[in-house]
Enzyme design. Structure first.
Site, PDB file in Angstrom:
ATOM      1  N   HIS A 312       0.855  -1.191   0.000  1.00  0.00           N
ATOM      2  CA  HIS A 312       0.000   0.000   0.000  1.00  0.00           C
ATOM      3  C   HIS A 312       0.885   1.232   0.000  1.00  0.00           C
ATOM      4  O   HIS A 312       1.919   1.275   0.674  1.00  0.00           O
ATOM      5  CB  HIS A 312      -0.921   0.001   1.221  1.00  0.00           C
ATOM      6  CG  HIS A 312      -2.066   0.957   1.110  1.00  0.00           C
ATOM      7  ND1 HIS A 312      -1.929   2.301   1.363  1.00  0.00           N
ATOM      8  CD2 HIS A 312      -3.376   0.761   0.770  1.00  0.00           C
ATOM      9  CE1 HIS A 312      -3.107   2.892   1.187  1.00  0.00           C
ATOM     10  NE2 HIS A 312      -3.989   1.992   0.816  1.00  0.00           N
ATOM     11  N   ASP A 369      -7.847  -4.045  -0.404  1.00  0.00           N
ATOM     12  CA  ASP A 369      -8.402  -4.253  -1.741  1.00  0.00           C
ATOM     13  C   ASP A 369      -8.385  -5.732  -2.124  1.00  0.00           C
ATOM     14  O   ASP A 369      -9.280  -6.213  -2.815  1.00  0.00           O
ATOM     15  CB  ASP A 369      -7.613  -3.446  -2.777  1.00  0.00           C
ATOM     16  CG  ASP A 369      -7.678  -1.961  -2.510  1.00  0.00           C
ATOM     17  OD1 ASP A 369      -8.793  -1.447  -2.366  1.00  0.00           O
ATOM     18  OD2 ASP A 369      -6.622  -1.319  -2.428  1.00  0.00           O
TER      19      ASP A 369
END
Length: 437
Positions: A312, A369
């Site tokens: 991330h 995600d």
């Protein structure tokens, strides 16, 4: 910001033989910044920060993130506590209004959502104008803007006396718009919301019920979708939220600002991340791979293969939302007992990434995600609707950021500067004297 009993600190900038004092500002979590708002007027210079990676655009009381430590808090409350004890609607109230609601406040908020969940009947004709293969994000953005036309007061700039209803209308109707667009894309009859159902359950009902048979609302399914919304409710000054604030700074109305946020979220580098996870899994399966070959290729920089849903930009440690949603993902898959080769590949990628030294050393852990994509797949939500689900979840954060801008006494219209690198002074040449093809 620094408190009054703290001696103000300054940073010194030396430029062309002169020294300038720039105030240092400190947030409640000891985040530090240098206030350069007077830099251009003092020096004739601006800062250059492509992509705003080191530029603070605002003061905000909504969300705190510490990417190094893997911390996410809404209004000071750790995301772990909210995920365990709260619901999306309770968190939405917290984010928008700055406090957890009392029982009476929560009931009022829920009632407002229920009273405003129906779309104006004339809006059905707008849906009919889109082609059947129209992208749901295009429909969502367009219909949010169109919704405002049916409520004239909504088109006006911010009004504190009407904000509560407008916020509830947007937060509630975004689900209805999403469900209607899904049904239209499948050539299915529209299913209206049910006042007796809570927020996430109602969305599942509108998407998957039929006129002759209602969708079975399995508690684990409802909770999984509600958790996805909760974990995405706000995430500081990302691309779409910054877009909402940018548009709101012009005194545009709430619906116009939110529609702009949808457009910002649409991009594959932002809201399309969970969709990219499923597209990766589909590609792996199409090649007859169980994930092993893809993992090996992902370690080779020359292969061009990337593990989507791992690592991330903000979190340099484990994404705190991923730890939470992983547990829900495991419970959901166990409950539904789904036989899906794509989910089998996903579990293999997860296991390897959590154990393989290559990924562990680089802190390429599965992020939110990755798991949200798996959950949405398991719920039967089509891949083109993934980003729409993200937009529904992010709506409280957009509304809260809009409100911060609208209520700011010192608010100025956002107007970034630039460094011009085009041609120097030039002059008009008559067409007959121009050269070239």
């Amino acid at each position: 910001m620094e408190t009054s009993n703290t001696a103000p600190r300054t940073a010194r900038l030396e430029l062309d033989g002169k020294t300038y004092e720039l105030p240092v500002v400190v947030g409640t979590e000891n985040e530090r910044g240098i206030d350069i708002s007077s830099l251009r007027s003092q020096t004739g210079h601006i800062t250059m920060d492509d992509g705003y990676g080191n530029t603070g655009s605002c003061y905000s009381k909504i969300t705190f993130i510490d990417g190094e430590k893997g911390i996410l808090r809404y209004r000071g409350i750790p995301i772990e506590e909210l995920a365990e004890k709260s619901s999306f609607i309770e968190v939405a109230h917290l984010i928008i209004y700055g406090q957890l609601p009392s029982s009476k406040q929560l009931q009022r908020f829920s009632d407002l959502l229920t009273r405003n969940e129906m779309l104006h009947e004339d809006m059905k004709f707008h849906f009919e104008g889109f082609p059947s293969n129209a992208h749901p994000m295009a429909i969502l953005s367009s219909m949010i803007n169109a919704t405002a036309c049916f409520y004239p007061e909504t088109l006006e700039p911010y009004d504190a006396s009407t904000f509560e209803v407008e916020a509830a209308r947007l937060l509630s109707q975004v689900r209805t718009i999403a469900a209607f667009s899904y049904r239209k894309s499948r050539g299915l009859p529209i299913i209206y919301p049910k006042p007796a159902y809570k927020y996430s359950a109602n969305l599942l009902h509108m998407m998957f019920s039929e006129p002759y048979q209602e969708f079975e609302l399995i508690p684990e399914v409802v909770r999984a979708l509600d958790l996805i919304f909760l974990l995405h409710a706000d995430h500081e000054q990302n691309c779409s939220t910054s877009t909402v604030r940018m548009v709101a700074s012009s005194r545009a109305n709430l619906f116009a600002s939110a529609a702009a946020g949808v457009c910002g979220l649409w991009g594959p580098l932002h809201g399309g991340a969970n969709q990219a996870v499923l597209e990766m899994l589909q590609a792996i399966h199409k090649e007859g791979d169980d994930g092993s070959k893809f993992i090996a290729a992902a370690k080779d920089k020359k292969s061009g293969k990337r593990l989507m849903g791992f690592g991330h930009r903000v979190y340099k440690n484990y994404d705190p939302r991923a730890k939470i949603i992983k547990r829900q993902c495991d419970e959901l898959l166990a409950k539904l007992n789904i036989n899906d080769p794509l989910l089998d590949i996903a579990k293999r990628l997860e296991t390897v990434a959590l154990q393989d030294s290559y990924f562990v050393e680089r802190k390429l852990y599965p992020n939110v995600d990755f798991y949200s994509g798996i959950i949405l797949r398991a719920l039967g939500i089509p891949i083109e609707m993934f980003t729409v689900m993200f937009a529904i979840g992010r709506m409280p954060g957009w509304i809260a950021n809009y409100r911060e801008i609208a209520e700011s006494v010192e608010n100025r219209i956002y107007r970034p500067r630039q460094i011009y690198i085009g041609p120097p002074l030039n002059h008009y040449i008559p067409v007959k004297e121009r050269t070239g093809q």
